[in-house]
Every structure is written in C-alpha cells, then in structure tokens.
Enzyme design. Structure first.
Site, PDB file in Angstrom:
ATOM      1  N   THR A 296      32.769  32.384  36.757  1.00  0.00           N
ATOM      2  CA  THR A 296      33.824  33.267  37.285  1.00  0.00           C
ATOM      3  C   THR A 296      33.564  34.683  36.795  1.00  0.00           C
ATOM      4  O   THR A 296      33.202  34.893  35.636  1.00  0.00           O
ATOM      5  CB  THR A 296      35.229  32.795  36.850  1.00  0.00           C
ATOM      6  OG1 THR A 296      35.434  31.478  37.349  1.00  0.00           O
ATOM      7  CG2 THR A 296      36.324  33.695  37.412  1.00  0.00           C
ATOM      8  N   PHE A 298      35.042  38.352  36.066  1.00  0.00           N
ATOM      9  CA  PHE A 298      36.298  39.050  35.757  1.00  0.00           C
ATOM     10  C   PHE A 298      36.016  40.547  35.705  1.00  0.00           C
ATOM     11  O   PHE A 298      34.915  40.953  35.309  1.00  0.00           O
ATOM     12  CB  PHE A 298      36.826  38.625  34.379  1.00  0.00           C
ATOM     13  CG  PHE A 298      37.222  37.177  34.270  1.00  0.00           C
ATOM     14  CD1 PHE A 298      36.253  36.187  34.128  1.00  0.00           C
ATOM     15  CD2 PHE A 298      38.549  36.798  34.296  1.00  0.00           C
ATOM     16  CE1 PHE A 298      36.607  34.844  34.015  1.00  0.00           C
ATOM     17  CE2 PHE A 298      38.924  35.466  34.182  1.00  0.00           C
ATOM     18  CZ  PHE A 298      37.947  34.488  34.049  1.00  0.00           C
TER      19      PHE A 298
HETATM   20  O1  PRE Z   1      43.730  29.305  35.235  1.00  0.00           O
HETATM   21  C1  PRE Z   1      42.927  29.828  34.464  1.00  0.00           C
HETATM   22  O2  PRE Z   1      42.551  29.289  33.417  1.00  0.00           O
HETATM   23  C2  PRE Z   1      42.401  31.148  34.792  1.00  0.00           C
HETATM   24  O3  PRE Z   1      41.992  31.851  33.913  1.00  0.00           O
HETATM   25  C3  PRE Z   1      42.360  31.563  36.224  1.00  0.00           C
HETATM   26  C4  PRE Z   1      41.044  31.220  36.912  1.00  0.00           C
HETATM   27  C5  PRE Z   1      40.973  31.943  38.301  1.00  0.00           C
HETATM   28  O4  PRE Z   1      41.889  32.608  38.722  1.00  0.00           O
HETATM   29  O5  PRE Z   1      39.923  31.782  38.947  1.00  0.00           O
HETATM   30  C6  PRE Z   1      39.918  31.728  36.116  1.00  0.00           C
HETATM   31  C7  PRE Z   1      38.763  31.051  36.010  1.00  0.00           C
HETATM   32  C8  PRE Z   1      38.530  29.805  36.731  1.00  0.00           C
HETATM   33  O6  PRE Z   1      37.797  30.175  37.876  1.00  0.00           O
HETATM   34  C9  PRE Z   1      39.778  29.144  37.165  1.00  0.00           C
HETATM   35  C10 PRE Z   1      40.945  29.786  37.171  1.00  0.00           C
END
Ligand code: PRE
Length: 416
Positions: A296, A298
């Site tokens: 992911t 950020f």
């Molecule tokens: O729910 C979480 O733990 C988050 O940090 C959010 C979140 C997102 O929004 O994509 C972040 C990383 C992962 O891809 C899954 C969920």
C-alpha cells in the site's frame, strides 16, 4: 487527547496546559473543579500559530455546541459556548455517566465531534492516521517517522483536519494498493483540503485472519475488515472454502478490536499481526493477501510544502481539469513524454463542482479531474517546462507536492 475525557469524566490536563501556553491567543480559568472556560483572544500576539489556534477554537466552539445538544439528549453533560465582546468563549464540562466501553487502554480515535486538545509538549512529531492502533496506517506513520506520536483518527477527513488545526504535524494516508487499487476518498480530499504532499511511504501489507482464542475456522460465519483488506484477500478467502459473509468496517484493527470487545465467537477479522497482539486475538491464518508482494502506498501531508531538491529521486503529484470541450489528456501526457519524464500513476475522478457538460444537441459528457504522479522534482527545469506547457492546455492545475520517493528496497518477508 480529549478535553472531555469520556473514560474518566475529568477535564484533560492537556487542555489546561494548552490554555496556559503563552502567545497562543487563549486564556482560561477554572470556573469549578470540573469546568474550564477557554477564551480566544483576537489581540493576542501568538506569531505564526495564532490564526491556526483561532480557527481551532472556532472549530472547537461549533463542535462543542453540537456536542452540547447530543450530551443533553444522552447523558446530561453540558458544554457552553458564547461569543463575548467578539471573542469566542466556551466551557468544557465532563459528560456525566460516560463509562469506558473498551477493555483496552489504547487511545480512542479522534472524531469530528471531539477536536479539542492540542498538546504542544516536547518536540515529538504528531502524525495523524485513520484507524485505531494496529492499523496499517499506524505502521506507515511509524515507517515515515519512527519516533513520532501516532494520532488515531476515526475518518480520513479528520486526519486532514487534525493537521489543519495543528492537532497533528503530519497526516499519513493511503492512496493506492497494488491489489485493491486507488483509495478514491483520499484523492477527493487532497483536492478539497490545502495540505501539501511532503513524502510517500510504501508499506508491504501482510494480512492475517484473526479470531478469539479457542475459536476454530469452522466456527466462522462472518469476516469483517476494511473494504481494501477484504478485496486484497478475496481469492484466498474464497479458496479457504469458508461459508462466511463479508462485511466492511472502518479499518482492519478496528475490526479486531470490535470482535474482542463484543466477544464475537463466530466472527473473524482480516488485520495485522500487531492487531492480534493488541486485542488479544489468535491468528487462524497468516499471509492471506492474494499476492505476497501486496503493497500500500501512503502519502505524507503537511501544512507547508518542502523545498524540492535534485540530489535524490523525487516524485511530483499534480491535479488538473481540462478546458471546456477540449480533449487535453493526450497533450498533457505528451508534455511529459517529450521530456522523458516517467509517469507512475494516473487517476481520474468526477469533477464534483461541475460533473456534467451538456453539449450542443443535448449529449451529456462527464467531466473529470486527472491526478498524475511523475518521476521528477519541481526543482528540475524539465519538470517546470512540462508544467508550464500543461498549464496552457488546462483550466485548472495544482501541484499537490514534490517529494522524495520511497526507495526502501523491497523484501518479500517484510511483515507489518
Ligand atoms: O485499515 C487499515 O488498517 C488501514 O490502515 C487502511 C488500509 C487502506 O485504506 O487501504 C491501509 C492499508 C491496507 O491496504 C488496508 C487498509
């Protein structure tokens, strides 16, 4: 973190400390042991932070006013707001009878209704993220700033606002995942708010299936998690042959906490190994994401932009809209291609201020905003020239930020 502390029912010391901080344009007095009156002084000379504090107070005042309505309805708490001689004055009184709902002594996420405390202690960077402790976003905040104070927020928008009103110094928010795709909400919020992207973090995301201790796979009839996490594990969960419904919740760690708090023996959460530890859950399965290299991305947001440099790889993020009735996308993309500038991402979103264009003859066309990330620093002449050209074709152009790329070498065993 909160002036009205729902767990103990007492006024949070940090509010007293804030109100006592010289130069902030706030005065306070304790009108009773449990009441603190805070006044925002327009004439105070607080330097750069004064306006921010005043807007913080304005937000607080309106939130406190709405909380007053709610608390009167629910638990008899009272909170007063008044404008006296042009100054905003408000009282903080604990909500009576509020009790701790969670057995875990972890920070409660900020929500719009309780923007209230702004700790200015020490030099630790305060980093807002969406979710509760154990969320991947918290891990991303820790990767970006290893010694930071992570500030959990219950919504993405709250994380933006926390930075805007100086409750936090940075926000770390997910924008895209290698399996699940873009997190559209954050693209829309990037445009709506005036924060700057000052960095990026790419976090390997390894999901676990978590349940209460003693619960076995065959007991599970429901799987809850963040929609992104559900989508990142979709195939694996299907292959496991579980006869379980899937339900979306606000964040992965919140799902784990919910199971623990409500003692749900038929429900599993998709969340991190850290969430299992924090909320006392067992791991039924790990590495359940559909691709082992699940990542992911950020973005790190700040009130001020950073000065772009050329001594390390930089990325620049922009958003633009096309001139009415013209098709500029090809021209914009060529501006980068001719200068050998690599594009790493393109995203289109509805142009919410003007979503439809009606053409002569009545045909309706959807209007879009385009978000583009490219590999160059705004300090480079080729990037400046490309953007000067893009500006000619577009009706609107904003640079969201020019920031160092996350160059952390990727290792498949990197766990979060
Ligand atoms: O729910 C979480 O733990 C988050 O940090 C959010 C979140 C997102 O929004 O994509 C972040 C990383 C992962 O891809 C899954 C969920």
């Amino acid at each position: 973190m909160q002036s009205i502390n729902p767990l103990s029912g007492s006024i949070d010391k940090s509010l007293v400390r804030i109100a006592s901080t010289p130069g902030l344009g706030l005065t306070h007095h304790r009108s009773s042991p449990s009441r603190l009156t805070v006044k925002c002084l327009d004439s105070a000379n607080g330097g750069r932070t004064r306006h921010e504090w005043q807007s913080c107070c304005a937000v607080l005042a309106s939130k406190v006013a709405s909380q007053q309505q709610d608390s009167k309805k629910t638990d008899g708490g009272s909170t007063g707001v008044a404008t006296v001689n042009g100054h905003q004055t408000f009282d903080f009184v604990p909500i009576n009878g509020a009790v701790a709902k969670s057995p875990f002594a972890l920070p409660k996420p900020l929500s719009i209704s309780d923007f209230s405390a702004v700790p200015l202690h020490g030099s630790q960077l305060r980093v807002a993220y969406q979710g509760v402790p154990g969320a991947y976003s918290e891990a991303a905040a820790g990767k970006a700033y290893p010694n930071c104070e992570p500030i959990p927020c219950d919504q993405f928008e709250v994380a933006f606002q926390a930075v805007e009103i100086w409750i936090a110094d940075r926000a770390v928010l997910p924008v895209e995942n290698s399996l699940g795709g873009s997190i559209h909400r954050n693209y829309d919020l990037l445009l709506r708010h005036r924060l700057h992207i000052v960095g990026e973090v790419q976090l390997p995301v390894h999901h676990c299936l978590l349940a209460l201790p003693g619960v076995r796979m065959e007991h599970i009839t429901r799987i809850i998690s963040h929609p992104q996490a559900l989508s990142q594990c979709e195939n694996t969960i299907t292959k496991m042959g579980l006869n379980a419904s899937r339900e979306a919740v606000d964040d992965t760690a919140g799902a784990a906490e919910y199971i623990a708090t409500n003692n749900l023996r038929n429900t599993a959460a998709i969340a991190s190994a850290r969430a299992a530890e924090l909320y006392g859950l067992q791991t039924l399965a790990k590495g359940i994401q559909d691709d082992s290299s699940n990542v992911t991305r950020f973005v790190i947001l700040s009130r001020e932009p950073i000065i772009p440099r050329i001594d390390r790889p930089f990325k620049t993020s922009i958003v633009f809209a096309q001139e009415k009735g013209t098709n500029i996308l090809f021209k914009v993309l060529s501006s980068f291609a001719f200068r050998n500038i690599n594009l790493t991402k393109i995203e289109s979103r509805p142009h919410r201020n003007q979503p439809i264009r009606v053409e002569d003859g009545g045909a309706k066309q959807f209007e879009y905003l385009f978000y583009v990330d490219f590999e160059a620093s705004m300090a480079e002449e080729r990037a400046q020239n490309a953007l000067a050209e893009v500006e000619e074709f577009t009706s609107f152009l904003r640079v969201l930020g020019s920031y160092p790329m996350d160059m952390t070498p990727w290792r498949p065993d990197m766990e979060e």
